[in-house]
Design a protein around this motif. Structure first.
Motif, PDB file in Angstrom:
ATOM      1  N   PHE A 162       0.833  -1.190   0.000  1.00  0.00           N
ATOM      2  CA  PHE A 162       0.000   0.000   0.000  1.00  0.00           C
ATOM      3  C   PHE A 162       0.876   1.251   0.000  1.00  0.00           C
ATOM      4  O   PHE A 162       2.019   1.232   0.462  1.00  0.00           O
ATOM      5  N   GLU A 163       0.302   2.323  -0.525  1.00  0.00           N
ATOM      6  CA  GLU A 163       0.937   3.634  -0.429  1.00  0.00           C
ATOM      7  C   GLU A 163       0.025   4.535   0.390  1.00  0.00           C
ATOM      8  O   GLU A 163      -1.167   4.661   0.096  1.00  0.00           O
ATOM      9  N   VAL A 164       0.583   5.155   1.422  1.00  0.00           N
ATOM     10  CA  VAL A 164      -0.180   5.969   2.360  1.00  0.00           C
ATOM     11  C   VAL A 164       0.381   7.387   2.357  1.00  0.00           C
ATOM     12  O   VAL A 164       1.585   7.584   2.582  1.00  0.00           O
ATOM     13  N   GLU A 165      -0.471   8.370   2.090  1.00  0.00           N
ATOM     14  CA  GLU A 165      -0.019   9.761   2.128  1.00  0.00           C
ATOM     15  C   GLU A 165       0.346  10.162   3.552  1.00  0.00           C
ATOM     16  O   GLU A 165      -0.354   9.830   4.507  1.00  0.00           O
ATOM     17  N   LEU A 166       1.435  10.910   3.683  1.00  0.00           N
ATOM     18  CA  LEU A 166       1.864  11.415   4.983  1.00  0.00           C
ATOM     19  C   LEU A 166       1.610  12.918   5.061  1.00  0.00           C
ATOM     20  O   LEU A 166       1.646  13.610   4.035  1.00  0.00           O
ATOM     21  N   PRO A 167       1.342  13.433   6.256  1.00  0.00           N
ATOM     22  CA  PRO A 167       1.123  14.879   6.410  1.00  0.00           C
ATOM     23  C   PRO A 167       2.420  15.646   6.165  1.00  0.00           C
ATOM     24  O   PRO A 167       3.364  15.570   6.955  1.00  0.00           O
ATOM     25  N   ALA A 168       2.460  16.398   5.081  1.00  0.00           N
ATOM     26  CA  ALA A 168       3.712  16.989   4.604  1.00  0.00           C
ATOM     27  C   ALA A 168       4.358  17.916   5.627  1.00  0.00           C
ATOM     28  O   ALA A 168       5.562  17.832   5.882  1.00  0.00           O
ATOM     29  N   LEU A 169       3.574  18.801   6.209  1.00  0.00           N
ATOM     30  CA  LEU A 169       4.158  19.801   7.096  1.00  0.00           C
ATOM     31  C   LEU A 169       4.568  19.220   8.440  1.00  0.00           C
ATOM     32  O   LEU A 169       5.294  19.865   9.200  1.00  0.00           O
ATOM     33  N   ALA A 170       4.105  18.009   8.741  1.00  0.00           N
ATOM     34  CA  ALA A 170       4.519  17.361   9.990  1.00  0.00           C
ATOM     35  C   ALA A 170       5.849  16.635   9.827  1.00  0.00           C
ATOM     36  O   ALA A 170       6.487  16.274  10.813  1.00  0.00           O
ATOM     37  N   LEU A 171       6.265  16.439   8.586  1.00  0.00           N
ATOM     38  CA  LEU A 171       7.513  15.732   8.330  1.00  0.00           C
ATOM     39  C   LEU A 171       8.695  16.645   8.614  1.00  0.00           C
ATOM     40  O   LEU A 171       8.655  17.847   8.337  1.00  0.00           O
ATOM     41  N   ASN A 172       9.740  16.071   9.153  1.00  0.00           N
ATOM     42  CA  ASN A 172      10.942  16.831   9.480  1.00  0.00           C
ATOM     43  C   ASN A 172      11.466  17.539   8.228  1.00  0.00           C
ATOM     44  O   ASN A 172      11.747  16.912   7.210  1.00  0.00           O
ATOM     45  N   ALA A 173      11.591  18.867   8.310  1.00  0.00           N
ATOM     46  CA  ALA A 173      12.023  19.644   7.143  1.00  0.00           C
ATOM     47  C   ALA A 173      13.410  19.248   6.670  1.00  0.00           C
ATOM     48  O   ALA A 173      13.741  19.389   5.489  1.00  0.00           O
ATOM     49  N   SER A 174      14.245  18.739   7.580  1.00  0.00           N
ATOM     50  CA  SER A 174      15.597  18.351   7.191  1.00  0.00           C
ATOM     51  C   SER A 174      15.604  17.108   6.314  1.00  0.00           C
ATOM     52  O   SER A 174      16.628  16.774   5.720  1.00  0.00           O
ATOM     53  N   VAL A 175      14.462  16.409   6.234  1.00  0.00           N
ATOM     54  CA  VAL A 175      14.348  15.281   5.309  1.00  0.00           C
ATOM     55  C   VAL A 175      13.927  15.783   3.938  1.00  0.00           C
ATOM     56  O   VAL A 175      14.536  15.457   2.916  1.00  0.00           O
ATOM     57  N   VAL A 176      12.882  16.595   3.896  1.00  0.00           N
ATOM     58  CA  VAL A 176      12.353  17.085   2.624  1.00  0.00           C
ATOM     59  C   VAL A 176      13.379  17.962   1.903  1.00  0.00           C
ATOM     60  O   VAL A 176      13.605  17.824   0.700  1.00  0.00           O
ATOM     61  N   ALA A 177      13.986  18.887   2.639  1.00  0.00           N
ATOM     62  CA  ALA A 177      15.010  19.771   2.067  1.00  0.00           C
ATOM     63  C   ALA A 177      16.367  19.384   2.642  1.00  0.00           C
ATOM     64  O   ALA A 177      17.083  20.213   3.206  1.00  0.00           O
ATOM     65  N   HIS A 178      16.716  18.134   2.492  1.00  0.00           N
ATOM     66  CA  HIS A 178      17.947  17.613   3.077  1.00  0.00           C
ATOM     67  C   HIS A 178      19.161  18.354   2.513  1.00  0.00           C
ATOM     68  O   HIS A 178      19.248  18.590   1.298  1.00  0.00           O
ATOM     69  N   PRO A 179      20.112  18.739   3.363  1.00  0.00           N
ATOM     70  CA  PRO A 179      21.244  19.557   2.906  1.00  0.00           C
ATOM     71  C   PRO A 179      22.172  18.864   1.920  1.00  0.00           C
ATOM     72  O   PRO A 179      22.983  19.525   1.276  1.00  0.00           O
TER      73      PRO A 179
END
Length: 463
Positions: free
Chosen positions: A261-278
């Motif tokens: 299955f694919e489950v959507e995750l709440p975007a703004l609750a995700l650690n920003a350092s993952v989404v915009a990883h340096p």
């Protein structure tokens, strides 16, 4: 060669006061923290840093030059001259100190610019490095992989003139990616020329790259907890019937095969350092060749015990139907890349994971037998693959769910309507005219969003 070496030494003769030891310096500029101006990263900002670096170079300030050029490469990794300037700055430090640390990073930066991003001027820097005989032994550990990389690039280029060379190209890809482990980049804790060059080469040649030690343990645990809580909420919301029931009624849960299955995750609750990883974020910009990068979704792809072997597939097709026009179009650049962060260690013989057909993102190799390689992941590792790369899930013979964080990065003009279809109004769903529905997909999706927003009284919390 001797004249080139003497010219370098004359330029560096007065730079000693600004210089620090290579090991100390590399530990400072190779950081896993975002630069202070990362949130306003733009190509124009990169150009400003590059100009600053050139001024520092002309003043003999070697440390300041490398720092500034590193910032330029961070903000615009898709510019070939970003890497040429950084490589040349490192070259000057290598020539001054006869330092292998600087020389190796300089070689990677200049090789990325010259062999991959086609900056002809970077070749002069590579010649200058080769002219410094005292540094010749610095590259011994890289020679075999570099040679295989060059052979693979030449073999792939030959396909443009002769598709009959596909078997030889597939062999060259397998040698680089699998036999010599070119698909794997170790110690990815900093944004450096070595990491960037190896990442880009693997994604370009193999269609997939594995990054070791990308995510720190605390961040990984935080993501795992968010994923487990989100997934549990969907299961509980269906009276405990599980994700299979949720997938029938909730568009945020989609079936991806038996027990997957694919489950959507709440975007703004995700650690920003993952989404915009340096490290990951600029690498994705490098791979896609643009600052215009967006996430098409943020989700968990979870397999439960008993999940069967998936057929190999590509997540999306070509932007242009190259398969029908093999003789007319060259290999197109990637329009998207998916980053997968396993939230538990992957073992192909136990909890499965994903296996990839090496080189399958290259349209002219798709009729050729290609080697497959499973993704093996330790804690904190990630793997990134071209949207066009063929892959499939392995059987899950373990006893616990196997969640993967999925981050599909795409060029901002691209929409993946296959894996992440838009949602629509009830009136649209009732339309039987398929031609009309196709034309109105985007228009009705906006109407659907406006209706939802209005129904919530102008408040939207589903982010």
């Amino acid at each position: 060669m001797m004249i080139m070496r003497l010219a370098l030494l004359l330029l560096l003769a007065y730079a000693a006061e600004d210089h620090i030891k290579p090991a100390e310096f590399l530990s400072k500029w190779g950081t896993d923290e975002l630069p202070p101006d990362a949130s306003i990263s733009t190509p124009s900002l990169a150009e400003a840093w590059m100009k600053r670096g050139l001024k520092a170079r002309d003043a003999g300030a070697l440390e300041a030059a490398v720092r500034a050029q590193w910032r330029g490469a961070f903000h615009a990794p898709f510019f070939a001259h970003s890497w040429r300037h950084l490589g040349n700055a490192l070259l000057r430090s290598a020539a001054y100190d006869l330092s292998c640390e600087y020389a190796v990073e300089a070689r990677h930066a200049l090789s990325l610019a010259y062999f991959h991003l086609r900056d002809a001027h970077a070749g002069k820097g590579l010649q200058a490095l080769d002219a410094i005989g005292e540094l010749g032994d610095c590259y011994v550990d890289d020679l075999e992989l570099d040679k295989a990389e060059g052979a693979a690039l030449r073999a792939l280029a030959a396909l443009d003139a002769d598709r009959g060379q596909a078997p030889a190209a597939a062999d060259a890809v397998a040698t680089y990616c699998d036999d010599l482990q070119g698909v794997r980049v170790e110690g990815v804790r900093m944004f450096s020329p070595r990491i960037a060059r190896r990442f880009y080469a693997a994604l370009r040649i193999c269609g997939v790259v594995s990054l070791g030690e990308l995510i720190d343990e605390d961040t990984l645990q935080a993501v795992a907890q968010l994923e487990a809580a989100t997934r549990s909420s969907f299961e509980a919301g269906q009276g405990g019937k599980g994700l299979a029931a949720a997938a029938l009624s909730d568009p945020r849960v989609r079936g991806r095969g038996q027990n997957r299955f694919e489950v959507e995750l709440p975007a703004l609750a995700l650690n920003a350092s993952v989404v915009a990883h340096p490290v990951l974020h600029p690498l994705i910009g490098l791979a896609l060749g643009t600052a215009g990068v967006e996430l098409d979704a943020i989700s968990s792809v979870v397999a439960y015990p008993g999940a069967a072997l998936q057929d190999h597939h590509a997540d999306t097709s070509e932007i242009v139907d190259v398969l029908r026009r093999q003789g007319e179009l060259p290999q197109l650049p990637a329009h998207g890349a998916i980053a997968i962060v396993p939230l538990v260690p992957l073992d192909p013989k136990k909890n499965g994971g994903t296996q990839f057909e090496l080189g399958s993102h290259i349209s002219r190799l798709r009729d050729t037998e290609l080697r497959t390689r499973p993704a093996i992941s330790n804690s904190g590792d990630a793997y990134i693959y071209d949207l066009r790369t063929r892959h499939g899930g392995l059987p899950h013979a373990g006893s616990a769910p196997r969640p993967l964080l999925s981050l599909p990065y795409v060029k901002d003009w691209y929409v993946d309507a296959v894996n992440h279809p838009t949602r629509h109004t009830e009136a649209f769903d009732a339309v039987n005219d398929t031609t009309l529905k196709k034309l109105l997909v985007r228009v009705d999706a906006r109407r659907h969003h406006e209706d939802l927003f209005a129904a919530r009284g102008g408040v939207c919390d589903n982010v």
